[in-house]
Design a protein around this motif. Sequence first.
Motif, PDB file in Angstrom:
ATOM      1  N   GLY A   1       0.815  -1.221   0.000  1.00  0.00           N
ATOM      2  CA  GLY A   1       0.000   0.000   0.000  1.00  0.00           C
ATOM      3  C   GLY A   1       0.834   1.249   0.000  1.00  0.00           C
ATOM      4  O   GLY A   1       0.519   2.242  -0.672  1.00  0.00           O
ATOM      5  N   ILE A   2       1.960   1.188   0.689  1.00  0.00           N
ATOM      6  CA  ILE A   2       2.816   2.381   0.735  1.00  0.00           C
ATOM      7  C   ILE A   2       3.461   2.608  -0.627  1.00  0.00           C
ATOM      8  O   ILE A   2       3.591   3.730  -1.119  1.00  0.00           O
ATOM      9  CB  ILE A   2       3.883   2.203   1.831  1.00  0.00           C
ATOM     10  CG1 ILE A   2       3.203   2.118   3.202  1.00  0.00           C
ATOM     11  CG2 ILE A   2       4.861   3.347   1.807  1.00  0.00           C
ATOM     12  CD1 ILE A   2       4.171   1.839   4.325  1.00  0.00           C
ATOM     13  N   THR A   3       3.873   1.520  -1.276  1.00  0.00           N
ATOM     14  CA  THR A   3       4.504   1.658  -2.599  1.00  0.00           C
ATOM     15  C   THR A   3       3.516   2.230  -3.620  1.00  0.00           C
ATOM     16  O   THR A   3       3.858   3.110  -4.435  1.00  0.00           O
ATOM     17  CB  THR A   3       5.003   0.285  -3.069  1.00  0.00           C
ATOM     18  OG1 THR A   3       5.896  -0.256  -2.079  1.00  0.00           O
ATOM     19  CG2 THR A   3       5.725   0.412  -4.402  1.00  0.00           C
ATOM     20  N   PHE A   4       2.294   1.742  -3.570  1.00  0.00           N
ATOM     21  CA  PHE A   4       1.275   2.266  -4.484  1.00  0.00           C
ATOM     22  C   PHE A   4       1.019   3.752  -4.240  1.00  0.00           C
ATOM     23  O   PHE A   4       0.884   4.542  -5.176  1.00  0.00           O
ATOM     24  CB  PHE A   4      -0.021   1.447  -4.312  1.00  0.00           C
ATOM     25  CG  PHE A   4      -1.143   1.935  -5.175  1.00  0.00           C
ATOM     26  CD1 PHE A   4      -1.175   1.672  -6.544  1.00  0.00           C
ATOM     27  CD2 PHE A   4      -2.173   2.705  -4.616  1.00  0.00           C
ATOM     28  CE1 PHE A   4      -2.214   2.138  -7.321  1.00  0.00           C
ATOM     29  CE2 PHE A   4      -3.191   3.175  -5.407  1.00  0.00           C
ATOM     30  CZ  PHE A   4      -3.226   2.894  -6.769  1.00  0.00           C
ATOM     31  N   PHE A   5       0.999   4.109  -2.955  1.00  0.00           N
ATOM     32  CA  PHE A   5       0.766   5.519  -2.615  1.00  0.00           C
ATOM     33  C   PHE A   5       1.904   6.386  -3.146  1.00  0.00           C
ATOM     34  O   PHE A   5       1.688   7.479  -3.671  1.00  0.00           O
ATOM     35  CB  PHE A   5       0.634   5.638  -1.090  1.00  0.00           C
ATOM     36  CG  PHE A   5       0.443   7.049  -0.638  1.00  0.00           C
ATOM     37  CD1 PHE A   5      -0.775   7.692  -0.763  1.00  0.00           C
ATOM     38  CD2 PHE A   5       1.514   7.760  -0.081  1.00  0.00           C
ATOM     39  CE1 PHE A   5      -0.929   8.997  -0.338  1.00  0.00           C
ATOM     40  CE2 PHE A   5       1.354   9.066   0.333  1.00  0.00           C
ATOM     41  CZ  PHE A   5       0.124   9.680   0.205  1.00  0.00           C
ATOM     42  N   ILE A   6       3.130   5.848  -3.047  1.00  0.00           N
ATOM     43  CA  ILE A   6       4.275   6.611  -3.512  1.00  0.00           C
ATOM     44  C   ILE A   6       4.222   6.758  -5.037  1.00  0.00           C
ATOM     45  O   ILE A   6       4.488   7.827  -5.603  1.00  0.00           O
ATOM     46  CB  ILE A   6       5.571   5.930  -3.070  1.00  0.00           C
ATOM     47  CG1 ILE A   6       5.707   6.023  -1.541  1.00  0.00           C
ATOM     48  CG2 ILE A   6       6.782   6.600  -3.731  1.00  0.00           C
ATOM     49  CD1 ILE A   6       6.889   5.263  -0.993  1.00  0.00           C
ATOM     50  N   LEU A   7       3.849   5.688  -5.723  1.00  0.00           N
ATOM     51  CA  LEU A   7       3.762   5.759  -7.183  1.00  0.00           C
ATOM     52  C   LEU A   7       2.679   6.747  -7.648  1.00  0.00           C
ATOM     53  O   LEU A   7       2.881   7.513  -8.605  1.00  0.00           O
ATOM     54  CB  LEU A   7       3.489   4.361  -7.760  1.00  0.00           C
ATOM     55  CG  LEU A   7       4.624   3.353  -7.621  1.00  0.00           C
ATOM     56  CD1 LEU A   7       4.172   1.976  -8.115  1.00  0.00           C
ATOM     57  CD2 LEU A   7       5.845   3.810  -8.399  1.00  0.00           C
ATOM     58  N   VAL A   8       1.554   6.690  -6.943  1.00  0.00           N
ATOM     59  CA  VAL A   8       0.479   7.629  -7.310  1.00  0.00           C
ATOM     60  C   VAL A   8       0.926   9.059  -7.070  1.00  0.00           C
ATOM     61  O   VAL A   8       0.696   9.974  -7.885  1.00  0.00           O
ATOM     62  CB  VAL A   8      -0.796   7.301  -6.538  1.00  0.00           C
ATOM     63  CG1 VAL A   8      -1.852   8.383  -6.744  1.00  0.00           C
ATOM     64  CG2 VAL A   8      -1.347   5.943  -6.972  1.00  0.00           C
TER      65      VAL A   8
END
Length: 326
Positions: free
Chosen positions: A2-9
Amino acid sequence: MGITFFILVFFALFLFFSGIFTVKQQTALVIERFGKFHSVRTAGLQFKIPFLDRTAGRLNLKIQQLDVVVETKTKDNVFVRLKVSVQFNVLSDSIYDAFYKLQNPTEQITAYVFDTVRAEVPKMRLDDVFERKDDVALAIRRELEEAMNDYGYGIIKALVTDIDPDQAVKNAMNHINAAERQKLAAEYEAESERIRIVARAKAEAESKRLQGQGIADQRREIARGLEESVDLLNKVGINSQEASALILVTQHYDTLQQIGQHSHSNLILLPNAPTAASDMLTQMITSFVSTQELAEQMKIKNAKPNPNVKVLDAPKEEIYLEKEQK
């Protein structure tokens, strides 16, 4: 995860919004991609690819003005400074040329202005420079249009806004102008004085004419009055000589009475004896008789002999007798 997705977004949104930019009205942006010209962006909301596209520069599409002061010499060897105002703009369809072909357009325009002014003004005299400044401006505009259109710049107007000769030359021109105006003022003043003199002369002549007419009318009325007085006296048995004496004495004493009415009068009437009136009358009569006798003698002396007249000798005078016609 979830953190990686948030960073990518977040990174994707950052890249998206960092690529969004706006361009002001009457402004053009040149966009390069990998150091090569890519596109021109005009007014409004625009987008570029972050890290790939960059803004190479901005061009102002408004009309700009460049003031150039040029010092040159005229045909009559007078140094003069001309201030030339050049109005120019970037052509909307030649933004690429305007951005990439010229490093400094103002210096280019200034050089052409110097060249044109120093080619045109030395052909003219100083007075012609003032009178034909529009010709100089047209020559500047024509030269600039031929040169600057190839670089993406259009010339709107070229104006010669100031012509400034040397101060000594301006002082001399002002002195000449002042002398001309003083000469013109003197001519107008002389003409005005001539008109005044003529008007005064006409007025004086009219005054003298009316004055003479008045004196003539006065004497005519006096003579008419004297004639009526003599006729009136003759009707009561007084002859002409006695009537003249009576009128003369009456006028004499009327004059004395008028003088006496003014206490501060400095007039002295001579002679002023009681017998003055009779003496004047005697002198007048004697003068009239002598004048008549002299006139008769002159008439006899100047008379021409007539062949039809016979002259008889006399002891003291000539007697003319008319010869009888047979």
